[in-house]
Design a protein around this motif. Structure first.
Motif, PDB file in Angstrom:
ATOM      1  N   PRO A 527       0.804  -1.234   0.000  1.00 52.61           N
ATOM      2  CA  PRO A 527       0.000   0.000   0.000  1.00 52.61           C
ATOM      3  C   PRO A 527       0.834   1.280   0.000  1.00 52.61           C
ATOM      4  N   ARG A 528       2.145   1.161   0.122  1.00 52.27           N
ATOM      5  CA  ARG A 528       3.002   2.348   0.189  1.00 52.27           C
ATOM      6  C   ARG A 528       3.518   2.785  -1.180  1.00 52.27           C
ATOM      7  N   TYR A 529       3.343   1.935  -2.194  1.00 55.76           N
ATOM      8  CA  TYR A 529       3.836   2.286  -3.515  1.00 55.76           C
ATOM      9  C   TYR A 529       2.968   3.352  -4.158  1.00 55.76           C
ATOM     10  N   SER A 530       3.591   4.209  -4.964  1.00 58.39           N
ATOM     11  CA  SER A 530       2.808   5.059  -5.867  1.00 58.39           C
ATOM     12  C   SER A 530       2.314   4.173  -7.009  1.00 58.39           C
ATOM     13  N   ARG A 535       3.959  -0.684 -10.579  1.00 63.49           N
ATOM     14  CA  ARG A 535       4.075  -1.387 -11.859  1.00 63.49           C
ATOM     15  C   ARG A 535       5.195  -2.426 -11.841  1.00 63.49           C
ATOM     16  N   ARG A 536       6.063  -2.379 -10.845  1.00 60.59           N
ATOM     17  CA  ARG A 536       7.124  -3.387 -10.725  1.00 60.59           C
ATOM     18  C   ARG A 536       6.531  -4.785 -10.555  1.00 60.59           C
ATOM     19  N   GLU A 603      13.971   0.247   5.883  1.00 62.12           N
ATOM     20  CA  GLU A 603      12.556   0.052   5.573  1.00 62.12           C
ATOM     21  C   GLU A 603      12.068   1.115   4.595  1.00 62.12           C
ATOM     22  N   PHE A 604      11.238   0.685   3.637  1.00 61.62           N
ATOM     23  CA  PHE A 604      10.610   1.627   2.709  1.00 61.62           C
ATOM     24  C   PHE A 604       9.324   2.143   3.352  1.00 61.62           C
ATOM     25  N   LEU A 605       9.246   3.455   3.523  1.00 56.31           N
ATOM     26  CA  LEU A 605       8.105   4.048   4.220  1.00 56.31           C
ATOM     27  C   LEU A 605       7.144   4.763   3.283  1.00 56.31           C
ATOM     28  N   GLY A 606       7.397   4.671   1.987  1.00 53.70           N
ATOM     29  CA  GLY A 606       6.537   5.374   1.039  1.00 53.70           C
ATOM     30  C   GLY A 606       7.224   6.611   0.531  1.00 53.70           C
ATOM     31  N   THR A 607       6.679   7.188  -0.526  1.00 54.77           N
ATOM     32  CA  THR A 607       7.284   8.369  -1.133  1.00 54.77           C
ATOM     33  C   THR A 607       6.216   9.192  -1.810  1.00 54.77           C
ATOM     34  N   GLU A 608       6.465  10.474  -1.906  1.00 56.32           N
ATOM     35  CA  GLU A 608       5.566  11.356  -2.646  1.00 56.32           C
ATOM     36  C   GLU A 608       5.816  11.260  -4.143  1.00 56.32           C
ATOM     37  N   LYS A 609       6.955  10.670  -4.481  1.00 50.85           N
ATOM     38  CA  LYS A 609       7.383  10.658  -5.876  1.00 50.85           C
ATOM     39  C   LYS A 609       6.623   9.590  -6.648  1.00 50.85           C
ATOM     40  N   ALA A 610       5.855   9.997  -7.661  1.00 49.69           N
ATOM     41  CA  ALA A 610       5.044   9.037  -8.397  1.00 49.69           C
ATOM     42  C   ALA A 610       5.757   8.501  -9.621  1.00 49.69           C
ATOM     43  N   GLN A 611       6.748   9.218 -10.152  1.00 52.53           N
ATOM     44  CA  GLN A 611       7.471   8.758 -11.324  1.00 52.53           C
ATOM     45  C   GLN A 611       8.819   9.456 -11.375  1.00 52.53           C
ATOM     46  N   PRO A 612       9.782   8.951 -12.161  1.00 52.83           N
ATOM     47  CA  PRO A 612      11.112   9.547 -12.183  1.00 52.83           C
ATOM     48  C   PRO A 612      11.099  10.914 -12.850  1.00 52.83           C
TER      49      PRO A 612
END
Length: 612
Positions: A527-530, A535-536, A603-612
């Motif tokens: 649930p933390r992925y943009s 898409r991975r 740990e990956f906590l999520g990111t605001e970044k939706a794409q490179p």
């Protein structure tokens, strides 16, 4: 796009996902082939003009059809019904191997066993399949009394989990089905609701001639028609009980039951014993004749047992009734009742409650004729706007196209390479892996293998295996020590050399992983992925990947995910070979084993970044 339809039921058997569906797919520009059995439903006897043989090819209105042998049966015997289903699955699995490779396979369920040839095509040829669920197994088996043994129901449940995990996409007919599958672990993004349509081509809605009504004794009466299978799930004893009550207070009411099924003879006998002159039984009619009977109705009846399972289903006759433009008496809870109410097309009543059916009939009779006509027209409009064949097929084509794109033909080569390479590696490394297991047991203890649930393709969970690299040392309060203190010199060596990943070859062999692909991370990250990062999961995870040879754990999470998605969009067999070669070089140099200032990746906590 080449589409293979795998369905045990196909024309001339009554099915709305049969020839009509194939024709519409072809009309929309696709090549279609059908894999099915010899027609015997619903009577359990092979249709005239057919006989069970090894294989039979035919062309139906331009659609090539391969028929495979099965044991014809559809009676109350669970054993015979199981033999019917399993015999088709086995012979279809063989027949599928002789067909030209499609871009995508479509599987019609029930029965669940129809998924077997699709599973085999996926394993051997890399063909993705879309699974269309019309009822839930094992729930339906238990609800209808077809199978009651817990051990068998549990086995069916486990088989269904395998099917859900391997299907590229799952289509359901109602929101209730979708909710139930999500509760069973199927990722929401893997499920689409596409309501059924009806046989728009064969069901001709021609008004009956006056003499036809007279011959049936249905002139000057209020006719309530039930058309379809009469089995235990339909629980039609309620009709006989309601007819008995209405015989006195509403003598103009006639119940007309049209169709076949295992309950017909018993219901007919019971109606005779009760001397119910207001109940008429008519034999099963082909779709080309059923329209006339729908048109002679003043109301159309749908009824199922009051079972939680049926609250999330929509009986297929509902769509035919809506298209017919007649008021509907809906004796089913949940999604079906909500559809009729949304269409303003009839009256819903509590299933298996005689008084509720009687009151619903009274309510319709008390309406003016023009009010009932408006009700029917509302249902008809709803059908064409929401449920039609053209609309539903277009929704399927969107899914087929997306699935085929994500599972390009090169993926079959990739899967074949994975199988051969993983099997060869396990043979060659079997002894060294056994010796390494002894070393791990000696210095790190049991269990030798570290196993953890990780998200695979489409986010579907699987159990990933690695050699253990950490101890279970704990603090005085019982909590585990930090990773840096539990990671021993042996563990560091296993990680830096990637020897800890060798048990993952079993995951590759099982089809849960590939040699090359985005590394499987934690379920908690889903649930933390943009939307971009998620898409991975469009491809199988890998033992190594594009991110691993471009920095491994020295990368930031955002950089790693950007590399992963780049791989999804640019993957090819040659790129996989390049990644495998560069992986060997990275391992020899032991580069990027850990993130800066961390023993492992933070740990990956999520990111605001939706794409490179």
């Amino acid at each position: 796009m080449r589409i293979l339809l795998i369905t045990q039921w196909f024309d001339p058997e009554p099915t709305f996902k049969g020839l009509l569906f194939a024709q519409e797919l072809r009309r929309q520009g696709h090549d279609v082939e059908v894999l099915t059995g010899f027609p015997n439903y619903p009577g359990g006897k092979v249709y005239p003009g057919y006989r069970v043989r090894a294989f039979q090819r035919e062309v139906m209105d331009g659609i090539p059809v391969l028929r495979v042998p099965l044991y014809p049966s559809h009676d109350q015997s669970g054993a015979k019904r199981a033999l019917n289903y399993l015999s088709f699955a086995a012979s279809a699995a063989i027949g599928a191997l002789f067909l030209k490779r499609p871009d995508v396979a479509y599987v019609y369920h029930p029965p669940a066993t129809a998924a077997l040839p699709a599973l085999l095509l996926r394993l051997l040829k890399g063909v993705p399949f879309v699974y269309d669920i019309q009822d839930l197994w094992p729930d339906t088996l238990a609800a209808t009394g077809m199978m009651e043994r817990p051990a068998i129901l549990n086995a069916v449940h486990r088989f269904m989990q395998v099917v859900y995990r391997n299907a590229a996409h799952v289509v359901v007919l109602s929101g209730g089905f979708q909710t139930r599958l999500i509760e069973r672990g199927v990722p929401p993004e893997k499920i689409t609701v596409i309501p059924n349509w009806t046989d728009e081509q064969q069901i001709q809605l021609t008004p009956p001639a006056p003499e036809r009504l007279r011959d049936l004794g249905l002139q000057h009466t209020f006719n309530i028609v039930f058309a379809g299978t009469m089995g235990k799930a339909q629980a039609l004893d309620i009709v006989l009980a309601a007819a008995e009550q209405l015989h006195v207070q509403r003598p103009e009411v006639r119940f007309v039951l049209v169709g076949g099924g295992i309950e017909v003879e018993r219901l007919q006998k019971e109606a005779r014993l009760r001397a119910l002159e207001n109940v008429l039984f008519l034999p099963r009619r082909p779709p080309s004749e059923i329209g006339e009977l729908l048109q002679l109705a003043d109301a159309l009846l749908v009824h199922l047992k009051d079972d939680p399972l049926f609250a999330i289903t929509i009986p297929s006759k509902t769509q035919a009734y809506l298209r017919a433009g007649k008021p509907i008496l809906m004796g089913v809870r949940g999604d079906a009742a909500q559809m009729v109410e949304a269409a303003r097309a009839g009256v819903a009543f509590e299933p298996e409650v005689v008084a509720a059916l009687v009151q619903a009939v009274e309510r319709l009779i008390l309406l003016r004729a023009d009010q009932r006509q408006t009700m029917g027209q509302s249902g008809q409009t709803y059908y064409w706007e929401e449920l039609s064949l053209t609309r539903g097929t277009a929704a399927f084509v969107q899914i087929f196209s997306r699935v085929a794109r994500l599972h390009r033909s090169g993926d079959s080569v990739k899967r074949a390479f994975d199988l051969v390479a993983a099997a060869a590696a396990l043979v060659l490394l079997g002894v060294p892996m056994a010796m390494l297991a002894l070393v791990v047991r000696r210095y790190l203890g049991l269990p030798v293998l570290f196993s953890q649930i990780r998200p695979g393709q489409n986010g579907q969970p699987f159990t990933m295996y690695k050699f253990r690299t950490m101890t279970d040392d704990r603090q005085p309060d019982g909590t585990l020590l930090p990773d840096s203190r539990r990671l021993t010199p042996l563990g560091r060596f296993l990680r830096s050399s990637s020897l800890d990943e060798l048990p993952g070859l079993f995951n590759v062999l099982k089809g849960e992983m590939s040699l090359v692909g985005p590394r499987p991370l934690l379920m908690a990250y889903l649930p933390r992925y943009s939307a971009f990062q998620a898409r991975r999961h469009e491809v199988r995870p890998g033992l190594t990947g594009w991110a691993q040879i471009n920095g491994r754990n020295a990368l930031s999470w955002e950089e790693k995910f950007n590399f992963d998605v780049w791989y999804v969009d640019h993957r090819s067999f040659l790129l996989d070979l390049k990644i495998l070669l560069l992986t060997v070089m990275k391992v020899v140099r032991r580069e990027g084993v850990s993130a800066v200032n961390h023993a492992t990746m933070p740990e990956f906590l999520g990111t605001e970044k939706a794409q490179p």
